[in-house]
Design an enzyme around this catalytic site. Sequence first.
Site, mmCIF file in Angstrom:
data_model
loop_
_atom_site.group_PDB
_atom_site.id
_atom_site.type_symbol
_atom_site.label_atom_id
_atom_site.label_comp_id
_atom_site.label_asym_id
_atom_site.label_seq_id
_atom_site.Cartn_x
_atom_site.Cartn_y
_atom_site.Cartn_z
ATOM 1 N N ASP A 1 37.071 41.832 7.375
ATOM 2 C CA ASP A 1 37.918 43.039 7.010
ATOM 3 C C ASP A 1 38.706 43.468 8.136
ATOM 4 O O ASP A 1 39.170 44.759 8.127
ATOM 5 C CB ASP A 1 37.173 44.044 6.382
ATOM 6 C CG ASP A 1 36.186 43.604 5.190
ATOM 7 O OD1 ASP A 1 36.305 42.508 4.748
ATOM 8 O OD2 ASP A 1 35.399 44.328 4.714
ATOM 9 N N GLU B 1 38.409 43.286 1.791
ATOM 10 C CA GLU B 1 37.809 44.133 0.875
ATOM 11 C C GLU B 1 39.031 44.437 0.054
ATOM 12 O O GLU B 1 39.916 44.983 0.361
ATOM 13 C CB GLU B 1 37.087 45.447 1.414
ATOM 14 C CG GLU B 1 36.321 46.076 0.511
ATOM 15 C CD GLU B 1 35.466 47.364 0.956
ATOM 16 O OE1 GLU B 1 35.304 47.413 2.006
ATOM 17 O OE2 GLU B 1 35.252 48.165 -0.078
ATOM 18 N N LYS C 1 36.672 40.094 -1.302
ATOM 19 C CA LYS C 1 35.163 40.446 -1.800
ATOM 20 C C LYS C 1 35.339 41.804 -2.471
ATOM 21 O O LYS C 1 35.914 42.832 -2.004
ATOM 22 C CB LYS C 1 34.198 40.275 -0.876
ATOM 23 C CG LYS C 1 34.662 41.185 0.318
ATOM 24 C CD LYS C 1 33.686 41.076 1.717
ATOM 25 C CE LYS C 1 34.010 41.910 3.010
ATOM 26 N NZ LYS C 1 33.892 43.501 2.513
ATOM 27 N N LYS D 1 30.587 45.433 -0.237
ATOM 28 C CA LYS D 1 30.914 45.492 1.373
ATOM 29 C C LYS D 1 30.339 44.095 1.913
ATOM 30 O O LYS D 1 30.673 43.747 2.977
ATOM 31 C CB LYS D 1 29.843 46.490 1.892
ATOM 32 C CG LYS D 1 30.307 48.152 1.116
ATOM 33 C CD LYS D 1 31.342 48.327 1.418
ATOM 34 C CE LYS D 1 31.827 49.978 0.831
ATOM 35 N NZ LYS D 1 33.468 49.962 0.739
ATOM 36 N N VAL E 1 35.096 44.708 11.176
ATOM 37 C CA VAL E 1 34.790 46.239 10.859
ATOM 38 C C VAL E 1 34.378 46.353 9.484
ATOM 39 O O VAL E 1 34.558 45.430 9.011
ATOM 40 C CB VAL E 1 36.161 46.968 11.114
ATOM 41 C CG1 VAL E 1 36.538 46.826 12.618
ATOM 42 C CG2 VAL E 1 37.415 46.584 10.411
ATOM 43 N N THR E 2 33.666 47.384 9.108
ATOM 44 C CA THR E 2 33.277 48.298 10.146
ATOM 45 C C THR E 2 31.780 47.861 10.580
ATOM 46 O O THR E 2 31.196 47.339 9.619
ATOM 47 C CB THR E 2 33.202 49.920 9.871
ATOM 48 O OG1 THR E 2 32.482 49.990 8.564
ATOM 49 C CG2 THR E 2 34.517 50.393 9.644
ATOM 50 N N CYS F 1 30.693 47.003 6.329
ATOM 51 C CA CYS F 1 30.635 45.537 5.719
ATOM 52 C C CYS F 1 30.034 44.527 6.640
ATOM 53 O O CYS F 1 29.841 43.608 6.211
ATOM 54 C CB CYS F 1 32.148 45.470 5.389
ATOM 55 S SG CYS F 1 32.903 46.034 4.017
ATOM 56 N N GLN G 1 12.764 44.152 16.615
ATOM 57 C CA GLN G 1 11.382 43.424 15.708
ATOM 58 C C GLN G 1 11.781 41.842 15.908
ATOM 59 O O GLN G 1 11.611 40.997 15.030
ATOM 60 C CB GLN G 1 11.506 43.586 14.453
ATOM 61 C CG GLN G 1 10.926 45.231 14.389
ATOM 62 C CD GLN G 1 10.864 45.841 12.603
ATOM 63 O OE1 GLN G 1 10.050 45.250 12.034
ATOM 64 N NE2 GLN G 1 12.152 46.441 12.262
HETATM 65 C C1 C5J Z 1 34.213 47.947 5.815
HETATM 66 C C2 C5J Z 1 34.199 50.368 4.729
HETATM 67 N N1 C5J Z 1 35.135 46.876 5.778
HETATM 68 N N2 C5J Z 1 33.888 50.837 5.644
HETATM 69 N N3 C5J Z 1 34.703 48.851 4.765
HETATM 70 O O1 C5J Z 1 33.619 48.130 6.513
HETATM 71 O O2 C5J Z 1 34.359 50.720 3.413
#
Ligand code: C5J
Length: 225
Positions: free
Chosen positions: A24, A72, A129, A132, A157-158, A162, A202
Amino acid sequence: MPVVEARPYAYDLPVDKAAVLVIDMQRDFIEPGGFGECLGNDVSRLQAIVPAVEHLLGLARRMGLPVIHTREAHHPDLSDCPPAKRERGAPSLRIGDEGPMGRILIEGEPGNDFVPTLQPQPGELVISKPGKGAFYATRLTEHLQSRGITHLLVAGVTTEVCVQTTMREANDRGYCCLLLEDCTESYFPEFKQATLQMITAQGGIVGWVAMLDQVLAAIMSEDET
Ligand code: C5J
């Protein structure tokens, strides 16, 4: 095989079974004047990783590693956008509304495109997509299986939304994921740090974390042997 000095322990990188997955890196999240900034976020944090992601793409292309870009995006008629996603919260702009760079999160709109320096090259896979996670309602699994990919070098990101969702989905499907710390970012630095800790806790419950230089060092040291 290159072995990356990673957290929580060394990451074996079988280059013939690895791909780079860039999540993204879209104008609306990263560029000033886009949707992200319009929501009050400081996009300079995200802009700062663009050169590192460019380096990662350069490395992948030189090595012939498959590159997968996700974005996205929803259809213009919003048929793939659950009302619960569109109606959540009280934002000034919702998915599908006209934003500073076209309709928010709608495929084909200027803001939905990748930033100019991270445009896909011919032959690279682009996954649109609606969620997320990059595995939800996409054909990513089939693409990875058809290419024999088992290891994913993850950027984008972020970090906590995602990227983390995609890594968890990949982990459940049996992929070994290495998140590149300097190639991912969040609007909230504390969320990025918490995500890196959650992934590596873990014994690497979700995967591994390393800097891009550590991947380069592993590849160079392998070349010398
Ligand atoms: C992504 C969002 N790409 N933060 N989208 O993380 O909505």
